[in-house]
Design a protein around this motif. Structure first.
Motif, short mmCIF file in Angstrom:
data_model
loop_
_atom_site.label_atom_id
_atom_site.label_comp_id
_atom_site.label_asym_id
_atom_site.label_seq_id
_atom_site.Cartn_x
_atom_site.Cartn_y
_atom_site.Cartn_z
N ALA A 264 36.60 38.40 40.68
CA ALA A 264 36.06 36.92 40.93
C ALA A 264 36.96 36.24 41.75
O ALA A 264 38.28 36.00 41.40
CB ALA A 264 35.90 36.00 39.57
N THR A 265 36.61 35.50 42.93
CA THR A 265 37.46 35.02 43.83
C THR A 265 37.17 33.35 43.75
O THR A 265 37.90 32.90 44.19
CB THR A 265 37.54 35.24 44.99
OG1 THR A 265 36.12 35.57 45.52
CG2 THR A 265 37.99 37.14 45.22
N GLU A 266 36.04 33.07 43.26
CA GLU A 266 35.76 31.52 43.28
C GLU A 266 35.54 31.16 41.60
O GLU A 266 35.17 32.01 40.92
CB GLU A 266 34.62 31.24 43.88
CG GLU A 266 34.57 31.66 45.42
CD GLU A 266 35.66 30.93 46.12
OE1 GLU A 266 36.02 29.96 45.70
OE2 GLU A 266 36.18 31.26 47.42
N ARG A 267 35.74 30.14 41.32
CA ARG A 267 35.54 29.45 39.92
C ARG A 267 34.11 29.79 39.34
O ARG A 267 34.08 29.88 38.29
CB ARG A 267 36.10 28.06 39.70
CG ARG A 267 37.61 28.03 39.71
CD ARG A 267 37.93 26.90 39.05
NE ARG A 267 39.65 26.65 39.24
CZ ARG A 267 40.27 27.26 38.19
NH1 ARG A 267 39.63 27.81 37.27
NH2 ARG A 267 41.51 27.01 38.39
N ASP A 268 33.26 29.38 40.38
CA ASP A 268 31.84 29.63 39.92
C ASP A 268 31.35 30.93 39.96
O ASP A 268 30.13 31.20 39.25
CB ASP A 268 30.77 28.75 40.92
CG ASP A 268 31.04 29.68 42.49
OD1 ASP A 268 31.48 30.58 42.52
OD2 ASP A 268 30.15 28.90 43.25
N ARG B 267 37.95 37.75 51.46
CA ARG B 267 38.01 37.04 50.03
C ARG B 267 38.78 37.97 48.96
O ARG B 267 39.30 37.57 47.91
CB ARG B 267 36.51 36.59 49.60
CG ARG B 267 35.80 35.54 50.41
CD ARG B 267 34.62 35.50 50.04
NE ARG B 267 34.39 35.16 48.80
CZ ARG B 267 33.32 35.16 47.93
NH1 ARG B 267 32.26 35.83 48.40
NH2 ARG B 267 33.23 34.85 46.43
N LEU B 268 38.36 39.39 49.04
CA LEU B 268 39.23 40.17 48.09
C LEU B 268 40.03 40.59 48.44
O LEU B 268 41.36 40.78 47.72
CB LEU B 268 38.23 41.45 47.79
CG LEU B 268 36.79 41.15 47.24
CD1 LEU B 268 35.95 42.12 47.44
CD2 LEU B 268 37.03 40.83 45.67
N LEU B 269 40.65 40.89 49.96
CA LEU B 269 41.89 41.56 50.44
C LEU B 269 42.34 40.83 51.62
O LEU B 269 41.96 41.20 52.88
CB LEU B 269 41.22 43.06 50.97
CG LEU B 269 42.36 44.06 51.25
CD1 LEU B 269 43.03 44.54 50.26
CD2 LEU B 269 41.94 45.19 52.18
N PRO B 270 43.24 39.82 51.33
CA PRO B 270 43.53 38.94 52.14
C PRO B 270 44.33 39.52 53.46
O PRO B 270 44.53 38.97 54.60
CB PRO B 270 44.48 37.85 51.51
CG PRO B 270 44.01 38.08 50.15
CD PRO B 270 43.64 39.30 49.97
N ALA B 271 44.80 40.70 53.19
CA ALA B 271 45.64 41.21 54.08
C ALA B 271 44.97 42.00 55.28
O ALA B 271 45.35 42.49 56.31
CB ALA B 271 46.58 42.40 53.61
N VAL B 272 43.71 42.15 55.10
CA VAL B 272 42.68 42.83 56.11
C VAL B 272 42.63 42.16 57.56
O VAL B 272 42.58 40.79 57.47
CB VAL B 272 41.50 43.11 55.53
CG1 VAL B 272 40.52 41.79 55.51
CG2 VAL B 272 40.72 44.38 56.40
N ARG B 273 42.70 42.94 58.70
CA ARG B 273 42.63 42.18 59.93
C ARG B 273 41.49 42.78 60.72
O ARG B 273 41.07 44.00 60.24
CB ARG B 273 43.81 42.41 60.73
CG ARG B 273 45.31 41.89 60.15
CD ARG B 273 46.29 42.21 61.26
NE ARG B 273 46.57 43.60 61.40
CZ ARG B 273 47.60 44.22 61.07
NH1 ARG B 273 48.36 43.77 60.18
NH2 ARG B 273 47.53 45.55 61.28
#
Length: 399
Positions: free
Chosen positions: A97-101, A327-333
């Motif tokens: 889960a990446t968002e509170r909702d 959203r899951l993997l911030p390092a991806v470009r």
């Protein structure tokens, strides 16, 4: 022109059709089985074009066919692969889960998993990093029974061990119902006479049902799932999924480490312009006409257009797809994502626009039609094959 006689004719050489043939050999040895597959080999469509995941069954409503068959099927698939030397691995996976909702939906999955008898572990942000150092989220659950396999290899083994006569290279053109059974003619000139017909034709299953004279009361709408390969596979250790929207039978863009060590990213879910349309450039007027003529297509579009617009945006814009992955993997470009082969899902849609979420099997006189075989059909293929085979044998006995 060749002619074959058999007890049970299976149309479709994907994993469900081949599992049915395999199950018939085990349940009723000596039953003469023929499998017709229009391509020149098995598993050329849905079976051979998916993420290769052995699903645990955590997503599915307790008591549904999907829940029952997935939990049982995952264990059986691992056993089958072990017995036949097919490479596989029980990796476990994270649902993040990446968002509170999303947190209430994540907690609901925990409960659903426990009701289905699946061991799950709840994780906080620090514990997520222990499993996946590059993944970020507010909370997650770890599902230990999820695995990976090459379903094309599984289908090939099922074909070899089923004992059925498998005829490749001819699409079914005509089905004739007779007092003694059914007769089928293919585009290659093969004629098969059978006492019972089993329709496991996937993307073409509604058409086969209509050819047989049965009203399927649904239509197949094809949804293309587009994938990328991750150029830096070291960013991901295993399998990472978002929290799915329960209103849709799609799991969202996820990250899947495959048997070969690479990482698949995807899929999205966009309407395809052909039943076997693996790119926007593949358009078949007959398929489009079928979709547009079905009232359920318009009702579904009116109900879910916002969701569909987001999927199309991610298909047409790589930047939008990257945004979803980050959203899951911030390092991806953007340069980390390399286009890979797409797949098409056969989604059954009812007249009222409802997306069929479970397996849908309907029977007619001397016919058994598999009209919706959604994920986890590959995972559940061994028990679902027995279910279909049992129905075919019941029809055979009554005939």
């Amino acid at each position: 022109m060749g002619r074959l006689d058999c007890d049970v004719l299976v149309i479709g050489g994907g994993i469900v059709g081949l599992s049915t043939a395999h199950a018939l050999a085990g349940l009723a040895p000596g039953t003469r089985v023929v499998v017709l597959e229009k391509e020149d080999g098995p598993a050329r469509h849905q079976t051979g074009r998916n993420s290769g995941v052995i699903h645990s069954g955590i997503y599915y409503k307790p008591g549904s066919l999907k829940a029952r068959f997935a939990v049982r099927g995952a264990a059986e698939m691992v056993k089958f692969c072990t017995e036949h030397g097919i490479p596989h691995e029980v990796t476990g996976k994270l649902i993040v889960a990446t968002e509170r909702d999303e947190l209430p939906r994540l907690h609901a999955l925990v409960q659903r998993g426990r009701e289905n008898g699946i061991p799950v572990r709840e994780l906080g942000p620090t514990q997520i990093s222990e499993y996946e150092p590059e993944v970020r989220g507010l909370a997650a659950i770890h599902v230990g029974t999820t695995g990976i396999v090459d379903y094309g290899r599984v289908a090939q083994q099922l074909a070899e061990s089923s004992g059925a006569e498998i005829v490749y290279g001819g699409a079914v053109e005509l089905i004739s119902r007779r007092a003694s059974g059914v007769a089928v003619r293919t585009s290659s000139g093969v004629v098969v006479r059978a006492r019972v017909l089993v329709n496991c034709a996937g993307l073409q299953c509604d058409r086969i049902a209509r050819l047989a004279g049965d009203d399927p009361q649904m239509r197949i709408l094809p949804f293309r799932g587009e994938y990328y390969d991750l150029a830096r596979p070291d960013l991901v250790r295993g399998l990472v999924y978002p929290v799915p929207d329960p209103a849709f039978p799609f799991l969202g863009v996820h990250l899947t480490r495959g048997i070969g060590g690479g990482v698949h990213v995807g899929p999205n879910a966009v309407p395809a312009l052909a039943r076997e349309g693996y790119g926007w450039g593949v358009v078949r007027p007959r398929d489009l006409a079928d979709e547009l003529a079905w009232p359920g297509s318009w009702r579904m579009a009116a109900r879910h257009w916002r969701y569909g617009a987001g999927e199309v945006r991610r298909s047409l814009s790589k930047a939008a797809f990257v945004e979803a992955v980050r959203r899951l993997l911030p390092a991806v470009r953007a340069e980390d994502l390399v286009p890979a082969a797409a797949g098409v899902r056969a989604q059954a849609v009812l007249r009222d626009g409802a997306l069929v979420d479970d397996f849908l099997i309907r029977e007619g006189e001397r016919t058994v039609h598999v009209l919706n075989a959604p994920s986890p059909a590959a995972t559940a293929s061994l028990p679902i094959g027995r279910e279909i085979a049992g129905r075919a044998l019941k029809s055979l006995r009554s005939a």
